[in-house]
Design an enzyme around this catalytic site. Structure first.
Site, PDB file in Angstrom:
ATOM      1  N   ARG A 140      32.438 -46.335 -59.733  1.00 33.04           N
ATOM      2  CA  ARG A 140      32.563 -46.013 -58.312  1.00 33.04           C
ATOM      3  C   ARG A 140      33.496 -47.002 -57.635  1.00 33.04           C
ATOM      4  O   ARG A 140      33.396 -48.207 -57.851  1.00 33.04           O
ATOM      5  CB  ARG A 140      31.193 -46.079 -57.650  1.00 33.04           C
ATOM      6  CG  ARG A 140      31.045 -45.126 -56.513  1.00 33.04           C
ATOM      7  CD  ARG A 140      29.628 -45.083 -56.031  1.00 33.04           C
ATOM      8  NE  ARG A 140      28.820 -44.035 -56.640  1.00 33.04           N
ATOM      9  CZ  ARG A 140      28.962 -42.736 -56.392  1.00 33.04           C
ATOM     10  NH1 ARG A 140      29.877 -42.297 -55.564  1.00 33.04           N
ATOM     11  NH2 ARG A 140      28.158 -41.857 -56.964  1.00 33.04           N
ATOM     12  N   TYR A 162      28.793 -38.818 -66.322  1.00 37.29           N
ATOM     13  CA  TYR A 162      28.105 -39.512 -65.224  1.00 37.29           C
ATOM     14  C   TYR A 162      26.653 -39.029 -65.075  1.00 37.29           C
ATOM     15  O   TYR A 162      25.703 -39.798 -65.249  1.00 37.29           O
ATOM     16  CB  TYR A 162      28.902 -39.332 -63.927  1.00 37.29           C
ATOM     17  CG  TYR A 162      28.192 -39.868 -62.692  1.00 37.29           C
ATOM     18  CD1 TYR A 162      28.135 -41.231 -62.432  1.00 37.29           C
ATOM     19  CD2 TYR A 162      27.573 -39.006 -61.792  1.00 37.29           C
ATOM     20  CE1 TYR A 162      27.479 -41.728 -61.312  1.00 37.29           C
ATOM     21  CE2 TYR A 162      26.917 -39.481 -60.663  1.00 37.29           C
ATOM     22  CZ  TYR A 162      26.866 -40.842 -60.430  1.00 37.29           C
ATOM     23  OH  TYR A 162      26.205 -41.316 -59.325  1.00 37.29           O
ATOM     24  N   ASP A 211      29.688 -52.577 -65.373  1.00 32.71           N
ATOM     25  CA  ASP A 211      28.490 -51.757 -65.431  1.00 32.71           C
ATOM     26  C   ASP A 211      28.397 -50.721 -66.546  1.00 32.71           C
ATOM     27  O   ASP A 211      29.326 -50.476 -67.294  1.00 32.71           O
ATOM     28  CB  ASP A 211      28.234 -51.112 -64.074  1.00 32.71           C
ATOM     29  CG  ASP A 211      26.774 -51.312 -63.658  1.00 32.71           C
ATOM     30  OD1 ASP A 211      26.028 -51.910 -64.432  1.00 32.71           O
ATOM     31  OD2 ASP A 211      26.391 -50.866 -62.558  1.00 32.71           O
ATOM     32  N   ARG A 254      18.150 -46.968 -52.751  1.00 32.31           N
ATOM     33  CA  ARG A 254      18.640 -45.643 -53.133  1.00 32.31           C
ATOM     34  C   ARG A 254      17.425 -44.866 -53.605  1.00 32.31           C
ATOM     35  O   ARG A 254      16.477 -45.465 -54.131  1.00 32.31           O
ATOM     36  CB  ARG A 254      19.645 -45.741 -54.292  1.00 32.31           C
ATOM     37  CG  ARG A 254      21.062 -45.979 -53.889  1.00 32.31           C
ATOM     38  CD  ARG A 254      21.997 -46.061 -55.087  1.00 32.31           C
ATOM     39  NE  ARG A 254      21.493 -46.961 -56.105  1.00 32.31           N
ATOM     40  CZ  ARG A 254      20.849 -46.581 -57.196  1.00 32.31           C
ATOM     41  NH1 ARG A 254      20.631 -45.292 -57.443  1.00 32.31           N
ATOM     42  NH2 ARG A 254      20.412 -47.461 -58.065  1.00 32.31           N
ATOM     43  N   LEU A 269      19.869 -56.392 -54.238  1.00 29.20           N
ATOM     44  CA  LEU A 269      20.586 -57.161 -53.220  1.00 29.20           C
ATOM     45  C   LEU A 269      19.955 -57.007 -51.847  1.00 29.20           C
ATOM     46  O   LEU A 269      20.104 -57.879 -50.993  1.00 29.20           O
ATOM     47  CB  LEU A 269      22.052 -56.708 -53.164  1.00 29.20           C
ATOM     48  CG  LEU A 269      22.868 -56.989 -54.431  1.00 29.20           C
ATOM     49  CD1 LEU A 269      24.289 -56.506 -54.272  1.00 29.20           C
ATOM     50  CD2 LEU A 269      22.873 -58.487 -54.767  1.00 29.20           C
ATOM     51  N   VAL A 270      19.226 -55.898 -51.632  1.00 30.73           N
ATOM     52  CA  VAL A 270      18.606 -55.679 -50.332  1.00 30.73           C
ATOM     53  C   VAL A 270      17.708 -56.860 -49.966  1.00 30.73           C
ATOM     54  O   VAL A 270      17.700 -57.322 -48.831  1.00 30.73           O
ATOM     55  CB  VAL A 270      17.828 -54.334 -50.325  1.00 30.73           C
ATOM     56  CG1 VAL A 270      16.954 -54.213 -49.100  1.00 30.73           C
ATOM     57  CG2 VAL A 270      18.803 -53.160 -50.389  1.00 30.73           C
ATOM     58  N   LYS A 292      18.057 -59.923 -50.725  1.00 31.70           N
ATOM     59  CA  LYS A 292      18.883 -61.059 -50.301  1.00 31.70           C
ATOM     60  C   LYS A 292      19.484 -60.795 -48.920  1.00 31.70           C
ATOM     61  O   LYS A 292      19.581 -61.696 -48.079  1.00 31.70           O
ATOM     62  CB  LYS A 292      20.000 -61.302 -51.322  1.00 31.70           C
ATOM     63  CG  LYS A 292      19.465 -61.706 -52.692  1.00 31.70           C
ATOM     64  CD  LYS A 292      20.567 -62.081 -53.666  1.00 31.70           C
ATOM     65  CE  LYS A 292      19.964 -62.684 -54.926  1.00 31.70           C
ATOM     66  NZ  LYS A 292      20.964 -63.106 -55.912  1.00 31.70           N
ATOM     67  N   ASP A 347      35.198 -72.471-102.992  1.00 29.88           N
ATOM     68  CA  ASP A 347      33.763 -72.207-102.881  1.00 29.88           C
ATOM     69  C   ASP A 347      33.528 -70.758-103.338  1.00 29.88           C
ATOM     70  O   ASP A 347      34.461 -69.948-103.351  1.00 29.88           O
ATOM     71  CB  ASP A 347      33.356 -72.418-101.412  1.00 29.88           C
ATOM     72  CG  ASP A 347      32.011 -71.807-101.095  1.00 29.88           C
ATOM     73  OD1 ASP A 347      31.036 -72.181-101.760  1.00 29.88           O
ATOM     74  OD2 ASP A 347      31.937 -70.953-100.184  1.00 29.88           O
ATOM     75  N   TYR A 348      32.299 -70.428-103.702  1.00 27.75           N
ATOM     76  CA  TYR A 348      32.080 -69.064-104.200  1.00 27.75           C
ATOM     77  C   TYR A 348      31.506 -68.115-103.131  1.00 27.75           C
ATOM     78  O   TYR A 348      32.223 -67.279-102.584  1.00 27.75           O
ATOM     79  CB  TYR A 348      31.171 -69.089-105.442  1.00 27.75           C
ATOM     80  CG  TYR A 348      31.054 -67.714-106.046  1.00 27.75           C
ATOM     81  CD1 TYR A 348      32.096 -67.172-106.781  1.00 27.75           C
ATOM     82  CD2 TYR A 348      29.916 -66.935-105.826  1.00 27.75           C
ATOM     83  CE1 TYR A 348      32.031 -65.883-107.290  1.00 27.75           C
ATOM     84  CE2 TYR A 348      29.835 -65.655-106.346  1.00 27.75           C
ATOM     85  CZ  TYR A 348      30.895 -65.132-107.077  1.00 27.75           C
ATOM     86  OH  TYR A 348      30.823 -63.856-107.563  1.00 27.75           O
TER      87      TYR A 348
HETATM   88  P1  ADP Z   1      21.214 -50.656 -56.219  1.00 31.19           P
HETATM   89  O1  ADP Z   1      22.416 -51.361 -56.661  1.00 31.19           O
HETATM   90  O2  ADP Z   1      20.316 -50.275 -57.339  1.00 31.19           O
HETATM   91  O3  ADP Z   1      21.479 -49.520 -55.332  1.00 31.19           O
HETATM   92  P2  ADP Z   1      20.781 -53.026 -54.562  1.00 31.19           P
HETATM   93  O4  ADP Z   1      19.656 -53.381 -53.666  1.00 31.19           O
HETATM   94  O5  ADP Z   1      21.219 -54.095 -55.478  1.00 31.19           O
HETATM   95  O6  ADP Z   1      20.373 -51.706 -55.340  1.00 31.19           O
HETATM   96  O7  ADP Z   1      22.037 -52.649 -53.688  1.00 31.19           O
HETATM   97  C1  ADP Z   1      22.028 -51.706 -52.675  1.00 31.19           C
HETATM   98  C2  ADP Z   1      23.225 -51.950 -51.787  1.00 31.19           C
HETATM   99  O8  ADP Z   1      23.483 -50.776 -51.057  1.00 31.19           O
HETATM  100  C3  ADP Z   1      22.975 -53.063 -50.798  1.00 31.19           C
HETATM  101  O9  ADP Z   1      24.113 -53.889 -50.746  1.00 31.19           O
HETATM  102  C4  ADP Z   1      22.752 -52.342 -49.482  1.00 31.19           C
HETATM  103  O10 ADP Z   1      23.246 -53.037 -48.383  1.00 31.19           O
HETATM  104  C5  ADP Z   1      23.535 -51.068 -49.671  1.00 31.19           C
HETATM  105  N1  ADP Z   1      22.856 -49.989 -48.941  1.00 31.19           N
HETATM  106  C6  ADP Z   1      21.605 -49.620 -49.109  1.00 31.19           C
HETATM  107  N2  ADP Z   1      21.300 -48.630 -48.280  1.00 31.19           N
HETATM  108  C7  ADP Z   1      22.368 -48.358 -47.573  1.00 31.19           C
HETATM  109  C8  ADP Z   1      22.666 -47.415 -46.569  1.00 31.19           C
HETATM  110  N3  ADP Z   1      21.781 -46.560 -46.151  1.00 31.19           N
HETATM  111  N4  ADP Z   1      23.889 -47.405 -46.103  1.00 31.19           N
HETATM  112  C9  ADP Z   1      24.789 -48.283 -46.542  1.00 31.19           C
HETATM  113  N5  ADP Z   1      24.564 -49.176 -47.477  1.00 31.19           N
HETATM  114  C10 ADP Z   1      23.376 -49.227 -48.014  1.00 31.19           C
HETATM  115  C1  G6P Z   2      23.552 -49.371 -59.213  1.00 36.65           C
HETATM  116  C2  G6P Z   2      24.535 -49.403 -60.361  1.00 36.65           C
HETATM  117  C3  G6P Z   2      25.961 -49.158 -59.876  1.00 36.65           C
HETATM  118  C4  G6P Z   2      26.014 -47.889 -59.081  1.00 36.65           C
HETATM  119  C5  G6P Z   2      24.982 -47.932 -57.957  1.00 36.65           C
HETATM  120  C6  G6P Z   2      24.950 -46.643 -57.174  1.00 36.65           C
HETATM  121  O1  G6P Z   2      23.812 -50.429 -58.399  1.00 36.65           O
HETATM  122  O2  G6P Z   2      24.443 -50.642 -61.014  1.00 36.65           O
HETATM  123  O3  G6P Z   2      26.844 -49.066 -60.960  1.00 36.65           O
HETATM  124  O4  G6P Z   2      27.284 -47.694 -58.555  1.00 36.65           O
HETATM  125  O5  G6P Z   2      23.702 -48.163 -58.499  1.00 36.65           O
HETATM  126  O6  G6P Z   2      24.786 -45.551 -58.018  1.00 36.65           O
HETATM  127  P1  G6P Z   2      25.836 -44.367 -58.121  1.00 36.65           P
HETATM  128  O7  G6P Z   2      25.415 -43.582 -59.287  1.00 36.65           O
HETATM  129  O8  G6P Z   2      25.740 -43.663 -56.843  1.00 36.65           O
HETATM  130  O9  G6P Z   2      27.198 -44.974 -58.302  1.00 36.65           O
END
Ligand code: ADP
Ligand code: G6P
Length: 735
Positions: A10, A88, A142, A283, A386-387, A389, A508-509
């Protein structure tokens, strides 16, 4: 070094066609949001899928699409609907994603998916080769692109390639169920550096490499013959400043300039000032544990009914991979759960859950982070998360409580958060109560540490550390202590050999003239080897020695009739011109009856290992054991033996999957030097593959041409890749 090429499935922006024009929206997900800051801050090109399939892209919009992407320094890989389905939605998200997140029951092994994955990975690799220069650094990201590193390395052996996996790497027990497991590992090993979020993922990967490919792993280096691949963990950070600045700017907004969502949240605060807002953002993915979280919330409200009307759970679920059946089912399940719970528990003044199923603009994300008293993140398995953090980074006044699943990679770095097991409802209910009632002072104390760490180890530092490690790895590989024997060096050595008047050659063998075999007796010499050794042995002015750790019985059987000169048991015995073996060193064997029971106890406890009893040494072989287990036992045995042999008379040799105890006045180096003193040689050559051969390399004079088989740390001047190449080399001597 040139520019950085980032490759991921992506791109940081997703293109859509709206009213005949192109609209670019930011991508959601950890990879895209994290890497975006890196991409924006340096000279880089990002290659990936645009978000539109070939079928969705009208011919006439192609230029506009390229221009839109160029604005973001991006370049696209075109994918058809069919490729998306197989590569995908298929292999990436119905095979790898569920399996790597330990959802075996959702994992599908379909040959068609795999074929499509391979061909699309090739497409990405081709796009990289086309869009990059020789000196660019290539950073592949990834699980969708695990074959790409190898595909690039094949065409461009000197390419500098890093790979980062953003999801967990599962335990070997899980990984080994994949029908194409070896191909996936080999694909990754095309990289020079492979990064993971946590040490556990790294360890799982190394274990799979050792067990499935049988490659030698020392610490976090994988020796693949002609180079070493480094594996390390780099927990990904966030763009701390971006979130902090956004929160500060948000707080400075006049009430009338606030977003609609923020106004709604403000109203809620005013109308119910002592109601706590609990936030979850993910997600819509089964790995995130959203359904379980809703059930745990219900459990909490039933257990502590006094909190009814006092808490509200805000769920933001971002649509994701909706063509995958499992995601559709999950959507349905969550809709139902939310509906049922709200139906059962809502009052006139209160709805327990606010549920949003959509993507939101960045500013709304900040609204939610800032307005929530608690963030509750319960992934069942998450590479990083990451959310968690981001929530902490936006807490300007340091208040707020983070409840985080232990199963998220980020939990390793966020010890001050309230860590929970998402399957333990009882504990979660307690933790929610603790979070709701946590004094502000405690919240601030916890968050202070978290914020400091996030600020210091931000995404930029993360990327820099990865890049520095990658460059170091390239330098390490280049500055490898010995030089590879290439055609030029080979011809120089051969010329020296031909011009010499008195030659001494030590070979060496095992691991040098013959490959290793599970049963050492099976590694007997073949006809071609006899032929070439005959020729060298019969050359004028040439003294050839086979020098080995083997026992004299075996070499008598294999070579005595050939009358080759032989030194065996590391220098205990010598035989020349077909004579019986005689002692070269004065050695004792009275220690053996004491050491043997120790080795026997290791044999009993390590299936597949065995003892080889020589006249003056004892060897414990562990080539046939489970590789991880064998190494573990070898380390253990080493400690035991070292303590038992602490006087100077015995020494322990760590060979290739063998550990040998012998008198310490015996080694190949000492034996070789004795032979050297017998005449005036003007060409001395020594070749061997393992640790025991290092004695020769070390003790023979500087002018010796010393060659190590395999690319490892060595005292030898040169290295040669494998036994096949060894045969070519000695073939030249024999000509
Ligand atoms: P994953 O990579 O599995 O989706 P993470 O928590 O590591 O989970 O990352 C999610 C990222 O997507 C975060 O950086 C967050 O800010 C971003 N994100 C989550 N929800 C939304 C949203 N509704 N709109 C925009 N960005 C989003
Ligand atoms: C995780 C994966 C990423 C992927 C993201 C969103 O963070 O590690 O590689 O991009 O999810 O998923 P998507 O299938 O929408 O790209």
């Amino acid at each position: 070094m040139g520019k950085t090429i980032i490759i991921s499935n992506r791109l940081p922006v997703q293109l859509q066609i709206s009213e005949g024009g192109i609209v670019a929206t930011p991508s959601v997900g950890g990879l895209a949001t994290g890497m975006k800051s890196i991409h924006n801050s340096g000279e880089s090109l990002w290659i990936g899928w645009s978000g539109l399939t070939d079928e969705e892209t009208p011919e006439e919009l192609n230029d506009a699409i390229n221009i839109a992407l160029e604005k973001h320094n991006c370049s696209k890989v075109n994918l058809s609907q069919e490729e998306m389905e197989g590569y995908y939605f298929g292999f990436s998200n119905r095979t790898i994603w569920p399996l790597f997140h330990y959802f075996m029951e959702y994992t599908e092994f379909e040959l068609d998916f795999w074929e499509s994955y391979k061909s699309v990975n090739q497409k990405f690799a081709d796009a990289i080769l086309e869009n990059s220069d020789e000196d660019d650094i290539i950073w592949v990201h990834d699980y969708q692109l695990m074959l790409v590193p190898q595909m690039i390395k094949e065409k461009r052996p000197n390419a500098v390639i890093g790979f980062f996996l953003h999801i967990p790497f599962p335990s070997y027990e899980i990984f080994r169920t994949i029908p194409w497991r070896e191909e996936l590992l080999s694909g990754l090993l095309g990289a020079d550096l492979i990064g993971f979020h946590t040490y556990d993922y790294e360890r799982h990967f190394l274990s799979s490499v050792r067990r499935l490919l049988g490659l030698e792993v020392s610490f976090n280096d994988i020796n693949i013959g002609n180079r070493v691949v480094k594996v390390d963990s780099f927990p990904m950070g966030i763009d701390y400043k971006k979130f902090r600045d956004a929160a500060i700017a948000h707080n400075a907004l006049a009430p009338e300039n606030r977003s609609v969502l923020q106004k709604r949240l403000d109203d809620h605060k005013i109308s119910a000032p002592d109601t706590k807002l609990i936030l979850s953002i993910d997600r819509l993915d089964y790995s995130k544990g959203i359904a379980k979280r809703i059930s745990a919330f219900e459990y909490f409200l039933n257990k502590y009914p006094e909190y009814k009307e006092k808490v509200r759970l805000v769920i933001l679920a971002v649509p994701s991979r909706s063509n995958v059946p499992q995601y559709q089912l999950l959507k349905k399940e969550i809709d139902e759960l939310v509906g049922r719970l709200n139906g059962e528990l809502s009052t006139v003044n209160w709805t327990p859950i606010w549920y949003f199923y959509r993507s939101m603009p960045f500013k709304n994300l900040i609204d939610l982070y800032i307005s929530s008293d608690i963030a509750w993140l319960t992934p069942l398995r998450d590479g990083m998360n990451l959310v968690a953090k981001e929530y902490i980074a936006t807490r300007i006044d340091k208040t707020g409580v983070l409840i985080l699943s232990e199963m998220a990679g980020s939990a390793y770095e966020m010890n001050e958060a309230l860590l929970i097991n998402p399957n333990n409802f009882e504990h979660q209910a307690e933790t929610l109560k603790k979070a709701i009632t946590m004094p502000k002072k405690e919240q601030m104390a916890r968050n202070m540490f978290l914020q400091k760490r996030l600020e210091r180890y931000n995404v930029e530092v993360w990327a820099q550390e990865f890049m520095t490690a990658l460059k170091n790895q390239i330098e390490n590989n280049e500055a490898f202590v010995s030089k590879k024997i290439n055609d030029t060096i080979l011809s120089k050595i051969t010329t020296k050999y031909k011009n010499a008047t008195n030659r001494l050659v030590f070979l060496d063998y095992d691991g040098t003239l013959a490959d290793f075999h599970n049963d050492p007796q099976q590694a007997s010499p073949d006809k071609a080897l006899y032929e070439v050794l005959d020729k060298i042995h019969n050359q004028k002015n040439t003294t050839l020695f086979l020098i080995s750790g083997r026992d004299k019985q075996t070499f008598t059987k294999w070579f005595l009739h050939k009358k080759y000169n032989m030194i065996v048991e590391h220098g205990v015995w010598i035989s020349r011109n077909g004579e019986e073996f005689s002692l070269l060193e004065n050695v004792k064997s009275d220690w053996m009856h004491k050491i043997k029971p120790v080795l026997e106890s290791f044999v009993d406890r390590t299936p597949g290992s065995f003892i080889e009893e020589k006249n003056y040494s004892l060897a414990w072989h562990y080539r046939n054991t489970d590789p991880d287990f064998g190494e573990k036992r070898a380390t253990e045995l080493n400690t035991v033996l070292t303590s038992l042999t602490s006087n100077d008379t015995l020494s322990v040799l760590n060979g290739n999957k063998v550990m040998e105890v012998k008198s310490s006045n015996v080694n190949k180096g000492r034996a070789a030097v004795r032979m050297l003193s017998e005449s005036d040689f003007d060409f001395v050559f020594a070749m061997g593959d393992d640790w025991t051969d290092e004695y020769m390399f070390e003790e023979l004079p500087e002018s010796t041409i010393s060659v190590k088989v395999g690319r490892q740390k060595t005292q030898a001047k040169y290295f040669i890749e494998n036994t096949k190449k060894v045969r070519e080399l000695i073939g030249k001597f024999a000509e």
